[in-house]
Design an enzyme around this catalytic site. Structure first.
Site, short mmCIF file in Angstrom:
data_model
loop_
_atom_site.label_atom_id
_atom_site.label_comp_id
_atom_site.label_asym_id
_atom_site.label_seq_id
_atom_site.Cartn_x
_atom_site.Cartn_y
_atom_site.Cartn_z
N ARG A 1 1.10 -0.91 -0.03
CA ARG A 1 0.04 0.09 -0.46
C ARG A 1 1.20 1.41 -0.18
O ARG A 1 0.56 2.37 -0.25
CB ARG A 1 -0.92 -0.01 1.26
N LYS B 1 35.81 23.08 4.33
CA LYS B 1 35.30 21.26 4.01
C LYS B 1 36.87 21.08 4.60
O LYS B 1 38.27 21.65 4.24
CB LYS B 1 35.46 20.93 2.58
N TYR C 1 42.89 22.44 -5.36
CA TYR C 1 42.63 20.76 -5.98
C TYR C 1 43.05 21.46 -7.50
O TYR C 1 42.84 22.84 -8.16
CB TYR C 1 40.69 20.97 -6.57
#
Ligand code: UD1
Ligand code: CA
Length: 475
Positions: A24, A362, A398
């Site tokens: 259901r 971060k 990075y």
């Protein structure tokens, strides 16, 4: 804790039925893995069960998506029983026969009835023992009983004659408001002596555990009902709408518990606080705050609106201005964040440090009293105590392949709009001039300027305006 038997088992085992599909819900996920208050339905039921018997005496019946269900709750240390084919709730208990027959009694819980309180399970156990019953059914009288099995009592006594499923109710029985919660206590001997007599002669062609009531009555055993004082505790989750209302109930409960423990929550109905969250007294939550997962928050904090904190450790007296997002991070006492600070996983904010407007961090440690108040990205960095990171500073962590560290030693000052190309180290107490691109290490106490020298031409702008005006007039 019940008495230990000579075979080492307590008097009670708990069986949790969690093998069904949940048709259901119209969802591909197994029903018991749907979440309320940040945890699967089944986890809530197991938690309540663990307050009654140790995890080694809890048997979870799995079937539909058995591997996923097992994996989701395996850390809780419970036992599993496979019901390979789901032939009904009665069949589910048959499958556990070998594991639980040596206990004197079993408590049966439903994996999709998650609001049950341990106190209520304990009351059911004690009532069952007191009545020396073969089967005790936990019941309730909700405002809308539709869809539930109805408990048919023998007059006004504790005694039950039968449980009748919704689809099999006669006209008269449809008026019965006492529902079967799907939670029971059984004495194992009469249960297993009669369970093979269940039949599939019903709307779903399944073996219904509910039919045990009439079977036991027929064999002259005692079947009784105990009504739960709070019907909300035994509501099931058969549709997504029901699930959402159980979620709301559970979260409201959580907010009440926190408020009772000294936490101010201004508009609890607007906040989402997961079940395992801990918050100390005198912390204030403004409207529309979410505190999720395994988050611990100290006392005296203020969490302003639209802040979302997940799986983080927050010490005392931390201020979150509006709109902060904090994920898997640690924040020490007295720190101030936001508005709109974004702490990504691995951020460690030191005592009294500031992470201000539109600053993203971060895997970054900020030492005691360090400040980055405006518009920065600080990734993979180690920032010493008292460092001032000017507006718009970016760590270039990075290189397209690898991530590199930026170290800013204690007391250094990074001028606004600087880019720090990692790996790079700014020495203790050093200055970086505004607008610098820093590619080489800066020694302690030095000044580094990484920008083109300024050229200034006196009168240039005035001369240009005059030239332009003449050209226009000459047309
Ligand atoms: C069941 C009861 C109903 C009661 C309601 C309370 C039966 C026949 N009916 O109905 O009287 O009012 O619960 O919520 O029991 N399950 C298995 N194996 C199976 C089938 C089900 O483990 O073969 C599990 C399900 O995963 C679920 C629980 O048993 O956790 C109950 O099954 P469900 O199909 O939800 O029963 P209901 O129709 O709600
Ligand atoms: Ca159900």
């Amino acid at each position: 804790m019940p008495n230990q038997k000579s075979n080492g088992n307590p008097d009670f085992a708990i069986v949790i039925m969690a093998a069904g599909k949940g048709t259901r819900l119209k969802s591909s996920r197994a029903k018991v893995l749907h979440e309320i208050a940040g945890q699967p339905l089944l986890a809530h039921v197991i938690k309540a069960a663990q307050q009654i018997v140790p995890a080694g005496h809890i048997f979870v019946i799995v079937g539909h998506q058995a591997e996923n269900v097992r994996a989701a709750v395996a850390p809780m240390g419970v036992e599993f029983v496979l019901q390979a084919e789901q032939r009904g709730t009665g069949h589910a208990i048959m499958c556990a026969r070998e594991q639980v027959a040596s206990y004197q009694n079993i408590l049966v819980l439903s994996g999709d009835v998650p609001l049950i309180r341990p106190e209520t399970i304990a009351r059911l156990r004690d009532f069952h023992l007191g009545k020396k019953a073969a089967m005790t059914i936990l019941t309730a009288a909700p405002t809308d009983p539709f869809g539930y099995g109805r408990v048919i009592r023998a007059g006004s006594s504790d005694r039950v004659k039968a449980i009748v499923e919704q689809k099999a109710l006669s006209k008269a029985q449809q008026k019965e408001r006492e529902i079967n919660s799907g939670i029971y206590a059984f004495a194992t001997k009469p249960l297993f002596a009669n369970i093979d007599r269940l039949s599939t002669d019903n709307a779903h062609h399944e073996l219904y555990l509910t039919d045990m009531a009439a079977l036991l009555v027929k064999s002259k055993a005692t079947v009784v009902a105990l009504k739960a004082s709070d019907a909300a505790e035994v509501l099931g989750a058969n549709t997504l709408a029901e699930l959402s209302s159980l979620d709301a109930t559970m979260r409201a409960r959580k907010c009440s518990d926190l408020m009772a423990a000294g936490v101010s929550i201004y508009r609890p109905e607007t906040c989402l606080i997961d079940n395992d969250v801990q918050i100390g007294p005198d912390t204030i939550l403004e409207p529309f705050v979410q505190i999720l997962g395994q988050t611990r928050i100290g006392s005296g904090c203020r969490i302003r609106s639209f802040t979302i904190i997940s799986d983080s450790q927050i010490a005392d007296n931390v201020l979150f201005r509006p709109g902060c997002i904090v994920d898997r991070s640690t924040i020490a006492a007295g720190a101030q964040l936001g508005p709109y600070a974004h702490l990504r996983p691995g951020s460690e904010i030191g005592e009294g440090a500031h992470v201000g407007n539109f600053v993203e961090t971060k895997k970054t440690r900020m030492g005691r009293g360090a400040k980055a108040n405006h518009l920065s990205y600080l990734g993979d960095s180690d920032i010493g105590a008292g460092v001032n990171v000017g507006a718009g500073t970016i760590t270039c962590n990075y290189d397209g392949v690898n991530k590199h560290m930026t170290v800013i030693e204690e007391g250094a000052f990074i001028g606004s709009d600087s880019t720090l190309v990692a790996p790079v180290r700014i020495g203790k107490g050093a200055y970086v001039g505004a607008g610098s691109t820093i590619t080489k290490n800066v020694p302690a106490d030095a000044l580094a300027l990484g920008r083109s020298p300024q050229i200034t031409k006196d009168g240039w702008a005035r001369d240009r305006r005059e030239r332009q005006a003449k050209a226009k007039a000459g047309k």
